[in-house]
Design a protein around this motif. Structure first.
Motif, PDB file in Angstrom:
ATOM      1  N   LEU A  60       0.820  -1.212   0.000  1.00  0.00           N
ATOM      2  CA  LEU A  60       0.000   0.000   0.000  1.00  0.00           C
ATOM      3  C   LEU A  60       0.852   1.260   0.000  1.00  0.00           C
ATOM      4  CD1 LEU A  60      -2.861  -1.037   2.442  1.00  0.00           C
ATOM      5  CD2 LEU A  60      -3.019  -0.677  -0.019  1.00  0.00           C
ATOM      6  N   LYS A  61       1.929   1.244   0.766  1.00  0.00           N
ATOM      7  CA  LYS A  61       2.824   2.404   0.790  1.00  0.00           C
ATOM      8  C   LYS A  61       3.481   2.611  -0.574  1.00  0.00           C
ATOM      9  CE  LYS A  61       3.830   2.245   5.703  1.00  0.00           C
ATOM     10  NZ  LYS A  61       4.810   1.897   6.735  1.00  0.00           N
ATOM     11  N   ALA A  62       3.905   1.500  -1.212  1.00  0.00           N
ATOM     12  CA  ALA A  62       4.522   1.595  -2.535  1.00  0.00           C
ATOM     13  C   ALA A  62       3.509   2.106  -3.557  1.00  0.00           C
ATOM     14  CB  ALA A  62       5.071   0.236  -2.968  1.00  0.00           C
ATOM     15  N   ALA A  63       2.268   1.628  -3.475  1.00  0.00           N
ATOM     16  CA  ALA A  63       1.231   2.075  -4.410  1.00  0.00           C
ATOM     17  C   ALA A  63       0.923   3.560  -4.220  1.00  0.00           C
ATOM     18  CB  ALA A  63      -0.032   1.238  -4.229  1.00  0.00           C
ATOM     19  N   SER A  64       0.883   4.000  -2.976  1.00  0.00           N
ATOM     20  CA  SER A  64       0.636   5.427  -2.713  1.00  0.00           C
ATOM     21  C   SER A  64       1.767   6.287  -3.266  1.00  0.00           C
ATOM     22  CB  SER A  64       0.489   5.666  -1.215  1.00  0.00           C
ATOM     23  OG  SER A  64      -0.669   5.041  -0.725  1.00  0.00           O
ATOM     24  N   ALA A  65       2.986   5.828  -3.093  1.00  0.00           N
ATOM     25  CA  ALA A  65       4.134   6.582  -3.618  1.00  0.00           C
ATOM     26  C   ALA A  65       4.072   6.645  -5.143  1.00  0.00           C
ATOM     27  CB  ALA A  65       5.442   5.937  -3.164  1.00  0.00           C
ATOM     28  N   GLN A  66       3.709   5.524  -5.787  1.00  0.00           N
ATOM     29  CA  GLN A  66       3.593   5.508  -7.246  1.00  0.00           C
ATOM     30  C   GLN A  66       2.476   6.429  -7.718  1.00  0.00           C
ATOM     31  OE1 GLN A  66       3.078   1.393  -8.305  1.00  0.00           O
ATOM     32  NE2 GLN A  66       5.259   0.919  -8.112  1.00  0.00           N
ATOM     33  N   ARG A  67       1.374   6.452  -7.003  1.00  0.00           N
ATOM     34  CA  ARG A  67       0.269   7.345  -7.363  1.00  0.00           C
ATOM     35  C   ARG A  67       0.711   8.797  -7.273  1.00  0.00           C
ATOM     36  NH1 ARG A  67      -3.933   6.747  -3.307  1.00  0.00           N
ATOM     37  NH2 ARG A  67      -2.667   8.293  -2.243  1.00  0.00           N
ATOM     38  N   ASP A  68       1.434   9.135  -6.221  1.00  0.00           N
ATOM     39  CA  ASP A  68       1.927  10.512  -6.071  1.00  0.00           C
ATOM     40  C   ASP A  68       2.899  10.869  -7.191  1.00  0.00           C
ATOM     41  OD1 ASP A  68       0.374  10.766  -3.808  1.00  0.00           O
ATOM     42  OD2 ASP A  68       2.030  10.349  -2.413  1.00  0.00           O
ATOM     43  N   GLU A  69       3.782   9.950  -7.550  1.00  0.00           N
ATOM     44  CA  GLU A  69       4.722  10.187  -8.654  1.00  0.00           C
ATOM     45  C   GLU A  69       3.974  10.388  -9.970  1.00  0.00           C
ATOM     46  OE1 GLU A  69       7.396   6.869  -8.713  1.00  0.00           O
ATOM     47  OE2 GLU A  69       8.330   7.406  -6.811  1.00  0.00           O
ATOM     48  N   LEU A  70       2.926   9.597 -10.188  1.00  0.00           N
ATOM     49  CA  LEU A  70       2.141   9.717 -11.417  1.00  0.00           C
ATOM     50  C   LEU A  70       1.424  11.072 -11.460  1.00  0.00           C
ATOM     51  CD1 LEU A  70       1.324   8.237 -13.995  1.00  0.00           C
ATOM     52  CD2 LEU A  70      -0.600   7.274 -12.738  1.00  0.00           C
ATOM     53  N   ARG A  71       0.914  11.527 -10.324  1.00  0.00           N
ATOM     54  CA  ARG A  71       0.280  12.845 -10.273  1.00  0.00           C
ATOM     55  C   ARG A  71       1.276  13.936 -10.640  1.00  0.00           C
ATOM     56  NH1 ARG A  71      -3.008  12.306  -4.700  1.00  0.00           N
ATOM     57  NH2 ARG A  71      -4.845  11.270  -5.539  1.00  0.00           N
ATOM     58  N   GLU A  72       2.478  13.827 -10.097  1.00  0.00           N
ATOM     59  CA  GLU A  72       3.515  14.818 -10.419  1.00  0.00           C
ATOM     60  C   GLU A  72       3.838  14.788 -11.910  1.00  0.00           C
ATOM     61  OE1 GLU A  72       7.034  14.514  -8.014  1.00  0.00           O
ATOM     62  OE2 GLU A  72       5.850  14.291  -6.173  1.00  0.00           O
ATOM     63  N   LEU A  73       3.928  13.591 -12.471  1.00  0.00           N
ATOM     64  CA  LEU A  73       4.245  13.446 -13.895  1.00  0.00           C
ATOM     65  C   LEU A  73       3.139  14.052 -14.762  1.00  0.00           C
ATOM     66  CD1 LEU A  73       6.121  12.259 -16.081  1.00  0.00           C
ATOM     67  CD2 LEU A  73       4.760  10.171 -15.930  1.00  0.00           C
ATOM     68  N   VAL A  74       1.898  13.770 -14.434  1.00  0.00           N
ATOM     69  CA  VAL A  74       0.778  14.325 -15.209  1.00  0.00           C
ATOM     70  C   VAL A  74       0.736  15.842 -15.050  1.00  0.00           C
ATOM     71  CG1 VAL A  74      -1.751  14.397 -15.389  1.00  0.00           C
ATOM     72  CG2 VAL A  74      -0.591  12.200 -15.191  1.00  0.00           C
ATOM     73  N   GLY A  75       1.009  16.332 -13.873  1.00  0.00           N
ATOM     74  CA  GLY A  75       1.056  17.785 -13.654  1.00  0.00           C
ATOM     75  C   GLY A  75       2.149  18.428 -14.494  1.00  0.00           C
ATOM     76  N   ALA A  76       3.325  17.778 -14.563  1.00  0.00           N
ATOM     77  CA  ALA A  76       4.425  18.316 -15.378  1.00  0.00           C
ATOM     78  C   ALA A  76       4.055  18.283 -16.856  1.00  0.00           C
ATOM     79  CB  ALA A  76       5.699  17.515 -15.121  1.00  0.00           C
ATOM     80  N   MET A  77       3.399  17.202 -17.292  1.00  0.00           N
ATOM     81  CA  MET A  77       2.977  17.111 -18.700  1.00  0.00           C
ATOM     82  C   MET A  77       1.965  18.211 -19.026  1.00  0.00           C
ATOM     83  SD  MET A  77       2.607  12.968 -19.169  1.00  0.00           S
ATOM     84  CE  MET A  77       1.577  13.120 -20.598  1.00  0.00           C
ATOM     85  N   ARG A  78       1.034  18.431 -18.108  1.00  0.00           N
ATOM     86  CA  ARG A  78       0.018  19.463 -18.315  1.00  0.00           C
ATOM     87  C   ARG A  78       0.678  20.839 -18.436  1.00  0.00           C
ATOM     88  NH1 ARG A  78      -2.958  18.511 -14.045  1.00  0.00           N
ATOM     89  NH2 ARG A  78      -4.290  17.041 -15.144  1.00  0.00           N
ATOM     90  N   GLN A  90       2.389  25.343 -21.833  1.00  0.00           N
ATOM     91  CA  GLN A  90       3.427  26.357 -22.022  1.00  0.00           C
ATOM     92  C   GLN A  90       4.099  26.253 -23.388  1.00  0.00           C
ATOM     93  OE1 GLN A  90       6.769  26.114 -19.303  1.00  0.00           O
ATOM     94  NE2 GLN A  90       6.469  28.287 -18.836  1.00  0.00           N
ATOM     95  N   HIS A  91       4.405  25.070 -23.855  1.00  0.00           N
ATOM     96  CA  HIS A  91       5.230  24.929 -25.049  1.00  0.00           C
ATOM     97  C   HIS A  91       4.495  24.425 -26.292  1.00  0.00           C
ATOM     98  CE1 HIS A  91       8.798  25.795 -22.749  1.00  0.00           C
ATOM     99  NE2 HIS A  91       8.462  24.862 -21.861  1.00  0.00           N
ATOM    100  N   LEU A  92       3.322  23.853 -26.116  1.00  0.00           N
ATOM    101  CA  LEU A  92       2.630  23.282 -27.271  1.00  0.00           C
ATOM    102  C   LEU A  92       1.313  23.991 -27.546  1.00  0.00           C
ATOM    103  CD1 LEU A  92       3.191  19.497 -26.437  1.00  0.00           C
ATOM    104  CD2 LEU A  92       4.537  20.915 -27.970  1.00  0.00           C
ATOM    105  N   ASP A  93       1.262  25.256 -27.255  1.00  0.00           N
ATOM    106  CA  ASP A  93       0.030  26.019 -27.415  1.00  0.00           C
ATOM    107  C   ASP A  93      -0.401  26.114 -28.874  1.00  0.00           C
ATOM    108  OD1 ASP A  93      -2.108  27.357 -26.405  1.00  0.00           O
ATOM    109  OD2 ASP A  93      -1.130  29.324 -26.473  1.00  0.00           O
ATOM    110  N   GLN A  94       0.556  26.177 -29.805  1.00  0.00           N
ATOM    111  CA  GLN A  94       0.218  26.337 -31.223  1.00  0.00           C
ATOM    112  C   GLN A  94      -0.345  25.045 -31.821  1.00  0.00           C
ATOM    113  OE1 GLN A  94       3.350  26.978 -30.101  1.00  0.00           O
ATOM    114  NE2 GLN A  94       3.353  29.209 -30.033  1.00  0.00           N
ATOM    115  N   VAL A  95      -0.036  23.887 -31.263  1.00  0.00           N
ATOM    116  CA  VAL A  95      -0.485  22.617 -31.860  1.00  0.00           C
ATOM    117  C   VAL A  95      -1.532  21.913 -30.993  1.00  0.00           C
ATOM    118  CG1 VAL A  95       1.591  22.193 -33.212  1.00  0.00           C
ATOM    119  CG2 VAL A  95       1.481  21.425 -30.836  1.00  0.00           C
ATOM    120  N   GLY A  96      -2.294  22.637 -30.239  1.00  0.00           N
ATOM    121  CA  GLY A  96      -3.386  22.051 -29.439  1.00  0.00           C
ATOM    122  C   GLY A  96      -2.965  21.578 -28.069  1.00  0.00           C
TER     123      GLY A  96
END
Length: 136
Positions: free
Chosen positions: A98-116, A121-127
């Motif tokens: 459960l602790k490992a899954a929670s850590a992975q979920r938090d990492e995935l949230r950070e990754l999706v936030g960075a992608m967003r 910021q950088h892909l505004d012209q292409v959607g």
């Protein structure tokens, strides 16, 4: 309201003229009651044996299910690369999972936030903004 005396009250069995002998004859009276009681006890004992066997089978199945779940938990921990011993209680292994899954979920949230943020910021012209709004 006094009770009337029983006809045999105070009279010995041999003086009653065969009344006591009839009550103890096996084919009538007490013998029939005891015979039915014996049959009922045999039937009850057989039914209880069947119920006991059914409960034992149910318990064996439940025990096998528990062992399978515990093995699955250990396999999942091994698949995640967690360092757990086979002697560790399954509750501790599950807690580690459960602790490992929670850590992975938090990492995935950070990754999706960075992608967003990158898409906006950088892909505004292409959607990029449209892409960013569809991210979870």
């Amino acid at each position: 309201a006094e009770m009337p005396p029983v006809p045999s009250n105070g009279v010995r069995g041999e003086d009653r003229g065969g009344e006591s002998k009839d009550a103890l004859v096996w084919d009538s009276g007490l013998g029939q009651v005891l015979g039915r009681l014996e049959e009922d006890l045999i039937r009850w004992h057989s039914e209880e044996r069947v119920k006991t066997k059914e409960r034992q089978l149910h318990c064996l199945r439940a025990e096998k299910d528990v062992c399978a779940v515990q093995e699955s938990i250990r396999d999942a921990a091994a698949a995640q690369g967690l360092k757990v011993s086979i002697d560790d209680p399954w509750e501790d292994v599950l807690d580690s999972l459960l602790k490992a899954a929670s850590a992975q979920r938090d990492e995935l949230r950070e990754l999706v936030g960075a992608m967003r943020g990158h898409a906006k910021q950088h892909l505004d012209q292409v959607g990029g903004t449209d892409f960013a709004t569809r991210l979870p």
